[in-house]
Design a protein around this motif. Structure first.
Motif, mmCIF file in Angstrom:
data_model
loop_
_atom_site.group_PDB
_atom_site.id
_atom_site.type_symbol
_atom_site.label_atom_id
_atom_site.label_comp_id
_atom_site.label_asym_id
_atom_site.label_seq_id
_atom_site.Cartn_x
_atom_site.Cartn_y
_atom_site.Cartn_z
ATOM 1 N N ALA B 267 28.683 35.393 77.392
ATOM 2 C CA ALA B 267 27.975 34.496 76.477
ATOM 3 C C ALA B 267 27.781 35.129 75.112
ATOM 4 O O ALA B 267 27.293 34.480 74.195
ATOM 5 N N MET B 268 28.148 36.418 74.989
ATOM 6 C CA MET B 268 27.922 37.113 73.720
ATOM 7 C C MET B 268 29.238 37.327 72.997
ATOM 8 O O MET B 268 30.240 37.632 73.616
ATOM 9 N N PRO B 269 29.219 37.207 71.661
ATOM 10 C CA PRO B 269 30.451 37.480 70.925
ATOM 11 C C PRO B 269 30.780 38.967 70.945
ATOM 12 O O PRO B 269 29.889 39.800 71.048
ATOM 13 N N GLU B 270 32.065 39.272 70.884
ATOM 14 C CA GLU B 270 32.479 40.661 70.779
ATOM 15 C C GLU B 270 33.111 40.845 69.413
ATOM 16 O O GLU B 270 33.797 39.951 68.932
ATOM 17 N N ASN B 271 32.899 41.990 68.817
ATOM 18 C CA ASN B 271 33.458 42.180 67.495
ATOM 19 C C ASN B 271 34.809 42.851 67.592
ATOM 20 O O ASN B 271 34.942 44.052 67.462
ATOM 21 N N ASP B 272 35.791 42.043 67.893
ATOM 22 C CA ASP B 272 37.151 42.528 67.980
ATOM 23 C C ASP B 272 37.998 41.584 67.141
ATOM 24 O O ASP B 272 38.074 40.397 67.421
ATOM 25 N N GLU B 273 38.591 42.133 66.098
ATOM 26 C CA GLU B 273 39.283 41.265 65.155
ATOM 27 C C GLU B 273 40.532 40.647 65.778
ATOM 28 O O GLU B 273 40.918 39.532 65.460
ATOM 29 N N LYS B 277 37.554 35.586 71.224
ATOM 30 C CA LYS B 277 36.956 35.305 72.519
ATOM 31 C C LYS B 277 36.228 33.963 72.440
ATOM 32 O O LYS B 277 35.669 33.617 71.408
ATOM 33 N N VAL B 278 36.291 33.216 73.521
ATOM 34 C CA VAL B 278 35.535 31.972 73.568
ATOM 35 C C VAL B 278 34.241 32.257 74.328
ATOM 36 O O VAL B 278 34.274 32.847 75.407
ATOM 37 N N LEU B 279 33.130 31.917 73.735
ATOM 38 C CA LEU B 279 31.860 32.177 74.407
ATOM 39 C C LEU B 279 31.701 31.230 75.589
ATOM 40 O O LEU B 279 31.920 30.028 75.475
ATOM 41 N N ILE B 280 31.321 31.793 76.711
ATOM 42 C CA ILE B 280 31.079 30.960 77.889
ATOM 43 C C ILE B 280 29.586 30.981 78.184
ATOM 44 O O ILE B 280 29.050 32.002 78.606
ATOM 45 N N PRO B 281 28.892 29.881 77.909
ATOM 46 C CA PRO B 281 27.452 29.876 78.168
ATOM 47 C C PRO B 281 27.164 29.845 79.664
ATOM 48 O O PRO B 281 28.029 29.482 80.456
#
Lengths: 331, 388
Positions: B267-273, B277-281
């Motif tokens: 559910a959290m974004p990752e900082n990878d350029e 990533k699609v957030l999955i709640p």
């Protein structure tokens, strides 16, 4: 949401749906003493674009949002919406005119919904004032918007306190959407929510942007989330804009020393990354925005400050295509 | 410092076992903490992670004897500090270790400082009560402590009132008070939640430095997985009043064995350029703690739920090491597979939606059926499980 890139070569200022030009909002705190909450912001927001606005508390990002929807009068500068200059002080007829077009979602889903109104009344209030809905279609319309934000039509007769934080935020979003605005100012829409619920709200906003062609100004202090959500990212410090550019550029290749420190302070959910990172910690705190001295506002905390920074205001200029900053290092 | 294996041999300072806390409310009895156990060793940081209402704050408040009774009630468990039971002792006895052996920092430094007392007096109070020093000596110690927490011009700041300090500086004052008597355990309940990132970085660094100097154990309560990754040696993930997974920070982040932990990460974004990533709640809401479910508390929201999960609450099973525990039926040791390796594989697969079908097939092949007949989530607030 990241694929839209507004950095078309050659045009620093693409013709935006919302053009903010040298906007200032000063509050008089005592006689002759002014708090420069928003001090000369220029920003162009393109149609169907998500601009993320970050900065620490007190930097003026919420004041900017509130000024844009007319909740605060403008001290100077102008805001042009679709070629039309917005009044610097809203009369009630202006609210009626522009609130259809520019809506706002508030930070606190607890205090921004009237506890004495049912969800149906909350959502229908705007459209009824604007005479968009006939009274016999209210139930149907409210039901539609509730479903659109992932709630159920059965919920319309309930009161705000019967909902969880994430659900209330959805009600706030449905209220903004019911007027079918073109622009939504989201003032920290996810800060009060738990991680699992933040993703629900963010995904919903992203989907609405795609399907309804919305333009969003997404104000937040969570850098990772803003990078994820935004096409472009804007960074504010003490009432002024320090950097604007494509979200990935600003996050991964920040130009301004303040943006650099901000991103270096952002802890990431990855122990290996955290262990290998050098924890450069920014010294000091954000100074008071009352009666500011000339010179760069960040000079007092800046690790790269030069003598010129103490006396001369840096000019906000484009350094790389679509990527601008206000810093003497790039002059 | 972050190498988890270093800590295995260290002296255990604090031991919590089967702690259960309830609250009487108008709506009934809220079972806020339901059998929590953990240990903290000297020099180690344990992060307790969870969302609002999961019982993480109530857990640490009961260690400090801060649960109002009534309406609160500790129904079982023990807490041992250096081998001595400290749960349910008399107020007099509690006052001997509170502030002396265990220090605590609270989330909101404005409401936890006395607005009518100078910060110097507040810090000196702790020292005077526990070490019996004079007012002059107390003031001297207060100045030293303010210098230790890097407050500039400590000599003049000692006579200032809390409102004259910024949020970050107030949190430094709180830390000075908490460490005044050189406690062996420091509890930090969301110490940086109210602060901006640059100030958060300053406070976290200060805590790490103090920990290194004094070999202090830190129990860090937070909901921010970034802060956990930066600070923790060990992590306990709480959900609905129970620890659902615990282990070293690497085990929790890289070899997680519980769908809730994985759900939080997804559910959290990752900082990878490179990777988008699609957030999955995590859909749904935590269960009602007035009436906790008989089965697994995560059952209703779990993408991996099986039939047994709705009937029986799993025990804590081993995942990748003896210290890595997960309260999940998927971790049942089976078919002589050490550590249930096959299970964890299928769990990790669900992180990636493209592989979800794959995982489902694997699940079916194992003779398990995904449970689809969930009742539509009843409507209730996130706060239903919170203490009054």
């Amino acid at each position: 949401m990241n694929n839209q890139n507004s950095s078309t070569p050659g045009s620093t200022l693409p013709k935006g749906i919302l053009e903010i030009r040298n906007l200032k909002k000063h509050f008089e705190v005592s006689k002759g003493s002014f708090l420069h909450a928003v001090d000369g912001i220029t920003l162009s927001i393109g149609k169907n674009e998500v601009v993320g606005l970050v900065g620490e508390s007190g930097c003026g990002k919420s004041t900017l949002g509130r000024t844009l929807v007319g909740l605060y009068d403008k001290s100077s500068g102008e805001v042009v919406y679709q070629g039309e200059k917005l009044p610097s002080r809203y009369a009630s007829s202006d609210f009626k005119k522009y609130s259809r077009e520019i809506q706002m979602i508030f930070q606190d889903p607890y205090s921004s919904l009237n506890p004495r109104m049912t969800v149906r009344e909350i959502i229908a209030e705007g459209p009824m004032i604007h005479k968009l809905w006939k009274s016999d279609e209210v139930n149907e319309k409210v039901g539609f918007w509730l479903k659109r934000v992932g709630l159920s039509a059965d919920h319309m007769s309930r009161y705000a306190h019967e909902f969880s934080g994430g659900q209330r935020q959805r009600i706030g979003i449905a209220r903004a959407l019911a007027l079918e605005p073109k622009v939504i100012i989201c003032d920290e829409p996810i800060s009060a929510l738990d991680v699992s619920v933040q993703a629900q709200v963010v995904n919903l906003l992203g989907e609405l942007k795609r399907t309804m062609g919305l333009t969003l100004l997404f104000i937040a202090h969570d850098l990772s989330m803003v990078r994820y959500v935004s096409d472009r990212m804007a960074v504010m410090y003490l009432g002024s804009m320090v950097e604007v550019g494509p979200a990935n550029e600003v996050y991964f290749r920040p130009l301004h020393p303040y943006t650099q420190s901000l991103i270096a302070s952002n802890p990431e959910p990855d122990p290996e990354k955290e262990r290998s990172r050098t924890h450069t910690v920014l010294k000091g705190e954000i100074p008071s925005p009352i009666n500011l001295k000339p010179g760069c506002r960040f000079a007092g905390r800046c690790p790269k400050a030069m003598t010129v920074c103490q006396s001369v205001d840096p000019v906000f200029r484009e350094v790389k295509p679509g990527h601008s900053t206000a810093c003497h290092l790039y002059a | 410092m972050k190498n988890a294996t270093n800590h295995r041999t260290k002296e255990t300072l604090l031991e919590v076992s089967d702690l259960r806390v309830e609250f009487d409310t108008y709506g009934g009895i809220v079972k806020a903490v339901r059998g929590v156990s953990f240990e903290v060793a000297r020099g180690e940081t344990l992060a307790i992670v969870g969302e609002s209402g999961c019982g993480k704050s109530v857990t640490v408040q009961s260690l400090m004897g801060l649960i109002p009774m009534p309406p609160g009630r500790i129904t079982s468990g023990f807490v041992k500090l250096k081998g001595q039971d400290i749960l349910g002792v008399s107020l007099e006895k509690a006052n001997q270790f509170r502030g002396k052996e265990i220090g605590m920092i609270f989330q909101d430094p404005m409401t936890s400082l006395n607005p009518t007392m100078t910060v110097g007096k507040q810090i000196a109070e702790t020292v005077r009560v526990h070490d019996g020093v004079s007012a002059d000596e107390g003031r001297k110690r207060a100045i030293e402590l303010l210098e230790l927490v890097q407050i500039p011009e400590a000599k003049s700041r000692v006579d200032h009132y809390p409102f004259q300090f910024s949020g970050g500086m107030r949190q430094r004052v709180m830390i000075a008070m908490a460490i005044a008597c050189k406690p062996s355990v420091l509890i930090a309940d969301e110490p940086t939640t109210a602060l901006d990132v640059t100030i958060q970085a300053q406070i976290l660094r200060l805590l790490r430095e103090l920990q290194r100097e004094r070999d202090m154990a830190i129990i860090l309560i937070t909901h921010d997985l970034g802060v956990v990754a930066q600070m923790a040696d060990k992590v306990a993930v709480m959900y609905a009043g129970q620890i659902v997974e615990s282990g070293t920070v690497d085990e929790i982040f890289y070899q997680s064995g519980h769908p809730y932990t994985l759900g939080l990460r997804s559910a959290m974004p990752e900082n990878d350029e490179e990777k988008s990533k699609v957030l999955i709640p995590i859909e749904g809401a935590p269960p009602d703690l007035f009436n906790p479910p008989v089965g697994c508390s995560y059952f209703e929201r779990c993408p991996n739920a099986m039939k047994i999960c709705g009937r029986e609450n799993p025990a804590l099973f081993n995942v990748s090491s003896p210290e890595h525990l997960s309260r999940c039926w998927l971790q049942v040791p089976r078919r002589a597979q050490p550590g249930g390796g096959g299970m964890r594989k299928s769990l990790r697969h669900t992180l990636n939606t493209a592989d979800a079908a794959d995982a489902a097939a694997e699940t079916a092949a194992e003779g398990r059926v995904t449970f689809f007949e969930q009742p539509s989530a009843p409507f209730r607030g996130d706060e239903s499980g919170m203490a009054p």
